[in-house]
Design an enzyme around this catalytic site. Structure first.
Site, PDB file in Angstrom:
ATOM      1  N   ARG A  40      70.171  -4.934 120.342  1.00  8.11           N
ATOM      2  CA  ARG A  40      69.004  -5.632 119.780  1.00  8.11           C
ATOM      3  C   ARG A  40      68.264  -6.459 120.835  1.00  8.11           C
ATOM      4  O   ARG A  40      67.043  -6.597 120.777  1.00  8.11           O
ATOM      5  CB  ARG A  40      69.457  -6.528 118.618  1.00  8.11           C
ATOM      6  CG  ARG A  40      68.303  -7.168 117.844  1.00  8.11           C
ATOM      7  CD  ARG A  40      68.810  -7.928 116.641  1.00  8.11           C
ATOM      8  NE  ARG A  40      67.762  -8.436 115.776  1.00  8.11           N
ATOM      9  CZ  ARG A  40      67.507  -9.734 115.613  1.00  8.11           C
ATOM     10  NH1 ARG A  40      68.240 -10.631 116.223  1.00  8.11           N
ATOM     11  NH2 ARG A  40      66.529 -10.125 114.807  1.00  8.11           N
ATOM     12  N   ILE A  66      60.593  -9.307 114.344  1.00  7.27           N
ATOM     13  CA  ILE A  66      61.677  -8.344 114.198  1.00  7.27           C
ATOM     14  C   ILE A  66      62.552  -8.927 113.085  1.00  7.27           C
ATOM     15  O   ILE A  66      62.862 -10.121 113.082  1.00  7.27           O
ATOM     16  CB  ILE A  66      62.447  -8.162 115.534  1.00  7.27           C
ATOM     17  CG1 ILE A  66      63.627  -7.203 115.374  1.00  7.27           C
ATOM     18  CG2 ILE A  66      62.940  -9.466 116.126  1.00  7.27           C
ATOM     19  CD1 ILE A  66      64.268  -6.792 116.729  1.00  7.27           C
ATOM     20  N   SER A  67      62.907  -8.104 112.102  1.00 11.60           N
ATOM     21  CA  SER A  67      63.643  -8.612 110.941  1.00 11.60           C
ATOM     22  C   SER A  67      65.043  -9.092 111.301  1.00 11.60           C
ATOM     23  O   SER A  67      65.604  -8.728 112.329  1.00 11.60           O
ATOM     24  CB  SER A  67      63.776  -7.515 109.881  1.00 11.60           C
ATOM     25  OG  SER A  67      62.522  -7.029 109.517  1.00 11.60           O
ATOM     26  N   GLN A  68      65.600  -9.851 110.371  1.00  8.12           N
ATOM     27  CA  GLN A  68      66.984 -10.318 110.463  1.00  8.12           C
ATOM     28  C   GLN A  68      67.905  -9.085 110.476  1.00  8.12           C
ATOM     29  O   GLN A  68      67.718  -8.177 109.666  1.00  8.12           O
ATOM     30  CB  GLN A  68      67.203 -11.137 109.198  1.00  8.12           C
ATOM     31  CG  GLN A  68      68.462 -11.888 109.112  1.00  8.12           C
ATOM     32  CD  GLN A  68      68.613 -12.489 107.732  1.00  8.12           C
ATOM     33  OE1 GLN A  68      67.819 -12.232 106.815  1.00  8.12           O
ATOM     34  NE2 GLN A  68      69.650 -13.280 107.589  1.00  8.12           N
TER      35      GLN A  68
END
Ligand code: SAH
Length: 219
Positions: A40, A66-68
């Site tokens: 990530r 950017i999502s969790q």
């Protein structure tokens, strides 16, 4: 700094994150493996990189996020992706979700309306040798008619309603996962299954995503 220390710290943080993802109810082994294998930190701007293994959403520029990670895993699990499938993602953003999906399917198509975001994501796909991703600068509201039908569609930005054109680009029995609703209101994560005469939907809970916007930005 003692050589190797930085690395072992990262390993611990990555292992901790994976544990949190499991605790959030992700049991699909293929999804967990994909989350484990995609770094990530590569998709996160340098300024926030030390938080790459925290279970939080982070800014990626152009007012996008950017999502969790736990939410990425949850949406991926809900999409039930098989290794022979053709999948479409709307909203490439950092490219992280696209990379996870690409690990699980045969070919991943992804569209983004911000040229710089798309360009950066494409560079990372190349470095990580994710050769089964096809990306395009386009307003994803209309899907990707030339490549349809898709077995699966994931939207990572929120529309006010479920876009009808996207349902039409799904195979019968195909699944779509998407956030629906206004940015600052009660947004719901919806799982939709296309049937012969329409679609069945299931509410997977409250979420918060950036809005689906129309048109593409000029470079
Ligand atoms: N999947 C991304 C999440 C990015 S946030 C990730 O893993 O990082 C949502 C993205 O949707 C943003 O990059 C935004 O620019 C994009 N987006 C919004 N409306 C769009 C549209 N109509 N067509 C394509 N992309 C869109």
């Amino acid at each position: 700094m003692i050589a190797g220390f930085e690395n072992s710290d990262t390993m611990t943080a990555a292992a901790r994150l994976l544990l949190e993802i499991r605790q959030a109810g992700i049991t699909d082994k293929r999804v967990l493996h994909a989350m484990e294998s995609i770094p990530r930190d590569r998709f996160i701007p340098r300024a926030f990189r030390e938080r790459a293994h925290d279970n939080v959403a982070l800014p990626i520029g152009r007012q996008q996020t950017i999502s969790q990670p736990a939410l990425v895993a949850l949406m991926t699990q809900a999409l039930e992706v098989g290794d022979r499938m053709k999948v479409l993602e709307i909203g490439t953003g950092s490219g992280y979700q696209a990379a996870i999906l690409a690990k699980l399917c045969r070919r991943l198509y992804t569209v983004e309306r911000h040229p710089p975001l798309l360009k950066d994501a494409e560079a990372i796909f190349k470095t990580l040798r994710l050769t089964n991703i096809t990306s395009l600068l386009r307003d994803g509201t209309m899907g990707w008619q030339e490549q349809a039908p898709f077995d699966r569609i994931m939207m990572t930005c929120a529309a006010l309603d479920i876009p009808k054109q996207l349902i039409d680009q799904l195979t019968i029995g195909g699944i779509m996962v998407l956030p629906v609703g206004l940015e600052d209101h009660d947004q719901r994560l919806i799982k939709l299954v296309r049937t012969h005469d329409g679609a069945e939907t299931e509410d997977l809970g409250g979420v918060r995503f950036v809005p689906l916007l129309h048109g593409v930005e000029t470079p």
